[in-house]
Design a protein around this motif. Structure first.
Motif, mmCIF file in Angstrom:
data_model
loop_
_atom_site.group_PDB
_atom_site.id
_atom_site.type_symbol
_atom_site.label_atom_id
_atom_site.label_comp_id
_atom_site.label_asym_id
_atom_site.label_seq_id
_atom_site.Cartn_x
_atom_site.Cartn_y
_atom_site.Cartn_z
ATOM 1 N N PRO A 57 0.743 -1.306 -0.081
ATOM 2 C CA PRO A 57 -0.011 0.000 0.026
ATOM 3 C C PRO A 57 0.774 1.334 -0.117
ATOM 4 O O PRO A 57 0.459 2.201 -0.576
ATOM 5 N N GLY A 58 2.000 1.097 0.583
ATOM 6 C CA GLY A 58 3.016 2.547 0.748
ATOM 7 C C GLY A 58 3.340 2.767 -0.903
ATOM 8 O O GLY A 58 3.239 3.794 -1.129
ATOM 9 N N LYS A 59 3.855 1.622 -1.495
ATOM 10 C CA LYS A 59 4.050 2.023 -2.953
ATOM 11 C C LYS A 59 2.773 2.355 -3.848
ATOM 12 O O LYS A 59 3.285 3.362 -4.670
ATOM 13 N N LEU A 60 2.017 1.987 -3.585
ATOM 14 C CA LEU A 60 0.641 2.244 -4.107
ATOM 15 C C LEU A 60 0.296 3.646 -4.096
ATOM 16 O O LEU A 60 0.039 4.633 -4.877
ATOM 17 N N GLY A 61 0.462 4.112 -2.630
ATOM 18 C CA GLY A 61 0.064 5.701 -2.712
ATOM 19 C C GLY A 61 1.114 6.558 -3.221
ATOM 20 O O GLY A 61 0.786 7.538 -3.512
ATOM 21 N N HIS A 62 2.357 6.072 -3.389
ATOM 22 C CA HIS A 62 3.495 6.791 -3.941
ATOM 23 C C HIS A 62 2.976 6.850 -5.371
ATOM 24 O O HIS A 62 3.176 7.762 -6.055
ATOM 25 N N LYS A 63 2.738 5.491 -6.007
ATOM 26 C CA LYS A 63 2.413 5.589 -7.518
ATOM 27 C C LYS A 63 1.422 6.492 -7.864
ATOM 28 O O LYS A 63 1.245 6.953 -8.966
ATOM 29 N N ALA A 64 0.392 6.332 -7.160
ATOM 30 C CA ALA A 64 -1.017 7.008 -7.570
ATOM 31 C C ALA A 64 -0.872 8.597 -7.776
ATOM 32 O O ALA A 64 -1.205 9.131 -8.562
ATOM 33 N N ALA A 97 -3.141 3.668 6.454
ATOM 34 C CA ALA A 97 -2.042 4.550 7.113
ATOM 35 C C ALA A 97 -0.935 4.195 6.095
ATOM 36 O O ALA A 97 -0.087 5.557 5.684
ATOM 37 N N ALA A 98 -0.508 3.155 5.780
ATOM 38 C CA ALA A 98 0.563 2.836 4.903
ATOM 39 C C ALA A 98 0.568 3.587 3.339
ATOM 40 O O ALA A 98 1.526 4.163 2.863
ATOM 41 N N PHE A 99 -0.823 3.572 2.838
ATOM 42 C CA PHE A 99 -1.097 4.047 1.486
ATOM 43 C C PHE A 99 -0.782 5.674 1.790
ATOM 44 O O PHE A 99 -0.012 6.363 0.809
ATOM 45 N N ALA A 100 -1.516 6.396 2.802
ATOM 46 C CA ALA A 100 -1.549 7.537 3.065
ATOM 47 C C ALA A 100 0.153 7.962 3.331
ATOM 48 O O ALA A 100 0.663 9.131 2.773
ATOM 49 N N GLY A 102 2.860 6.706 1.977
ATOM 50 C CA GLY A 102 3.549 6.474 0.579
ATOM 51 C C GLY A 102 3.038 8.003 0.050
ATOM 52 O O GLY A 102 4.100 8.625 -0.615
ATOM 53 N N PHE A 103 1.935 8.162 -0.058
ATOM 54 C CA PHE A 103 1.267 9.495 -0.694
ATOM 55 C C PHE A 103 2.030 10.721 -0.217
ATOM 56 O O PHE A 103 2.483 11.513 -0.879
ATOM 57 N N PHE A 104 1.727 10.893 1.075
ATOM 58 C CA PHE A 104 2.422 12.003 1.637
ATOM 59 C C PHE A 104 4.065 12.300 1.390
ATOM 60 O O PHE A 104 4.502 13.377 1.488
ATOM 61 N N ARG A 105 4.791 11.294 1.590
ATOM 62 C CA ARG A 105 6.074 11.432 1.413
ATOM 63 C C ARG A 105 6.652 11.873 0.029
ATOM 64 O O ARG A 105 7.540 12.818 0.140
ATOM 65 N N LEU A 106 5.856 11.467 -0.759
ATOM 66 C CA LEU A 106 6.098 11.830 -2.333
ATOM 67 C C LEU A 106 5.736 13.316 -2.406
ATOM 68 O O LEU A 106 6.337 13.987 -2.870
ATOM 69 N N ALA A 107 4.574 13.678 -1.759
ATOM 70 C CA ALA A 107 4.034 15.018 -2.041
ATOM 71 C C ALA A 107 4.827 15.881 -1.355
ATOM 72 O O ALA A 107 5.027 17.082 -1.756
ATOM 73 N N ALA A 108 5.525 15.550 -0.154
ATOM 74 C CA ALA A 108 6.273 16.478 0.856
ATOM 75 C C ALA A 108 7.554 16.841 -0.280
ATOM 76 O O ALA A 108 7.869 18.014 -0.411
ATOM 77 N N LEU A 185 8.566 -0.627 -11.571
ATOM 78 C CA LEU A 185 7.155 -0.612 -11.683
ATOM 79 C C LEU A 185 6.368 -0.050 -10.583
ATOM 80 O O LEU A 185 5.280 0.468 -10.867
ATOM 81 N N HIS A 186 6.574 -0.398 -9.254
ATOM 82 C CA HIS A 186 5.967 -0.109 -8.188
ATOM 83 C C HIS A 186 6.102 1.192 -7.740
ATOM 84 O O HIS A 186 5.428 1.812 -6.925
ATOM 85 N N ALA A 187 7.369 2.130 -7.649
ATOM 86 C CA ALA A 187 7.552 3.102 -7.103
ATOM 87 C C ALA A 187 8.307 4.085 -8.264
ATOM 88 O O ALA A 187 9.551 4.450 -7.859
ATOM 89 N N PRO A 188 7.737 4.404 -9.311
ATOM 90 C CA PRO A 188 8.280 5.345 -10.296
ATOM 91 C C PRO A 188 8.603 6.535 -9.812
ATOM 92 O O PRO A 188 7.931 7.108 -8.851
ATOM 93 N N GLU A 189 9.854 7.140 -10.228
ATOM 94 C CA GLU A 189 10.245 8.433 -10.075
ATOM 95 C C GLU A 189 9.722 9.491 -11.002
ATOM 96 O O GLU A 189 10.256 9.347 -11.998
ATOM 97 N N PRO A 190 8.881 10.239 -10.625
ATOM 98 C CA PRO A 190 8.424 11.357 -11.556
ATOM 99 C C PRO A 190 9.613 12.455 -11.947
ATOM 100 O O PRO A 190 10.342 12.946 -10.845
ATOM 101 N N ARG A 191 9.571 12.835 -13.005
ATOM 102 C CA ARG A 191 11.001 13.615 -13.281
ATOM 103 C C ARG A 191 10.449 15.190 -13.128
ATOM 104 O O ARG A 191 10.438 16.012 -14.242
#
Ligand code: ADP
Ligand code: MG
Length: 319
Positions: A57-64, A97-100, A102-108, A185-191
């Motif tokens: 779920p953490g990687k999914l939050g990141h990827k979304a 919690a894990a999804f959120a 992953g999402f907020f780490r990338l968002a920050a 695949l699971h945690a792509p890095e946006p450029r």
């Protein structure tokens, strides 16, 4: 079990100081910076189609979020805000919690504030809308490539598709290659930084979500130009170079999806600055071909100048 509103409050409500009004009302209120255009993009991820229900779920939050930030990057826009709509089969708080997280780490990392969304019960699905800013006339549109432009690619394509082939049992990979491909695949890095830096240097850009040739094809169609690509110049990631199945490796590089690299075109006068930008950001930027007048198609040539037949051009949900 947590209620819908407890879930929103506990897991998705964070300060959003750059919004006039964030989560909690019927709408968020946003003010773009003076003179900027808003760039808005939406991408949906469905369980069973874009990911598996059992995925981390953490990687999914990141990827979304990552796939949306990638679209902003491909437009040359700086991320500012996002909304998040989720359908969850149950209120599994550990998962949420894990999804959120992953999402907020990338968002920050990219100064993106979550300013709203929707939470509902249903088959697992995630839909993010990202909102960014770009100065007028500097957006990297698909319809702005000109004959004579260089065609550039960031990083290398193919690893995400190779991961899918691995998961489907179509190829065996050594431990290092497997890890690299699955991470792609699971945690792509946006450029994101690159996209912003290309404003004023590149003329057109797109992110590679459906395959290198297919996505470059969208630029060619929109701009009414062709492209000549040099197959030996197209970068190979280590896992691709090490892959024993050369036909599969080629297909992954040219037609695999989910890479989230940027393909862009730029006049030769931008070369020095683009190369310096790549060095500064520590991203390999490769000139893989040139834009030419004529039919909107990419011709791929080997070192001897012979055309390389491409098996499959890219991904289409309805094909
Ligand atoms: P409405 O009934 O107006 O659609 P909701 O009750 O669905 O409002 O949501 C309440 C508030 O919480 C709104 O501001 C909405 O944008 C926000 N919200 C709901 N779900 C999420 C979510 N998953 N992530 C972020 N914000 C959310
Ligand atoms: Mg709602």
């Amino acid at each position: 079990m947590a209620s819908e509103f407890e879930i929103i409050r506990r897991y998705f409500t964070r300060p959003a100081p750059s919004a006039v009004l964030g989560i909690g009302d019927d709408c968020a209120l946003l003010a773009p910076r003076h003179g900027m255009l808003l760039a808005v993009t939406t991408d949906m991820l469905l369980a069973g189609r874009h990911f598996l229900a059992g995925d981390d779920p953490g990687k999914l939050g990141h990827k979304a979020l990552a796939v949306n930030l990638s679209d902003l990057a491909a437009m040359g826009a700086d991320p500012r805000w996002a909304t998040l709509a989720v359908a969850l089969p149950e209120a599994d708080e550990k998962w949420i919690a894990a999804f959120a997280d992953g999402f907020f780490r990338l968002a920050a990392r990219f100064d993106t504030e979550l300013i709203g969304g929707d939470t509902t019960k249903g088959p697992l699905a995630i839909c993010v809308t990202a909102i960014g800013e770009v100065p007028p006339n500097l957006a990297l549109r698909r319809d702005a490539a000109l004959a004579g432009d260089d065609v550039w690619l960031s990083g290398a394509t193919g690893e995400a598709a190779l991961a899918i082939a691995y998961l489907e049992g179509r190829v065996r990979l050594e431990a290092d290659a497997r890890e690299a491909c699955l991470e792609r695949l699971h945690a792509p890095e946006p450029r994101v930084e690159l996209g912003g830096r290309l404003r004023g240097l590149a003329r057109s850009a797109i992110d590679v979500s459906d395959g290198l040739l297919a996505d470059l094809g969208h630029i060619l169609e929109a701009s009414g130009v062709g492209a000549e690509l040099a197959w030996e110049k197209v970068p190979r990631a280590p896992a691709i170079a090490a892959c024993a199945d050369k036909a599969l490796a080629q297909e992954c590089v040219l037609a695999g999806g989910d890479d989230y690299e940027l393909v862009f075109t730029a006049p030769p006068s931008s070369r020095t600055e683009i190369e310096a930008t790549g060095k500064e950001l520590d991203i390999v930027l490769t000139r893989i071909g040139v834009i030419v007048p004529g039919r909107p198609a990419a011709v791929l040539r080997d070192a001897a100048g012979k055309t390389v037949p491409a098996t499959r051009r890219g991904f289409d949900h309805f094909a």
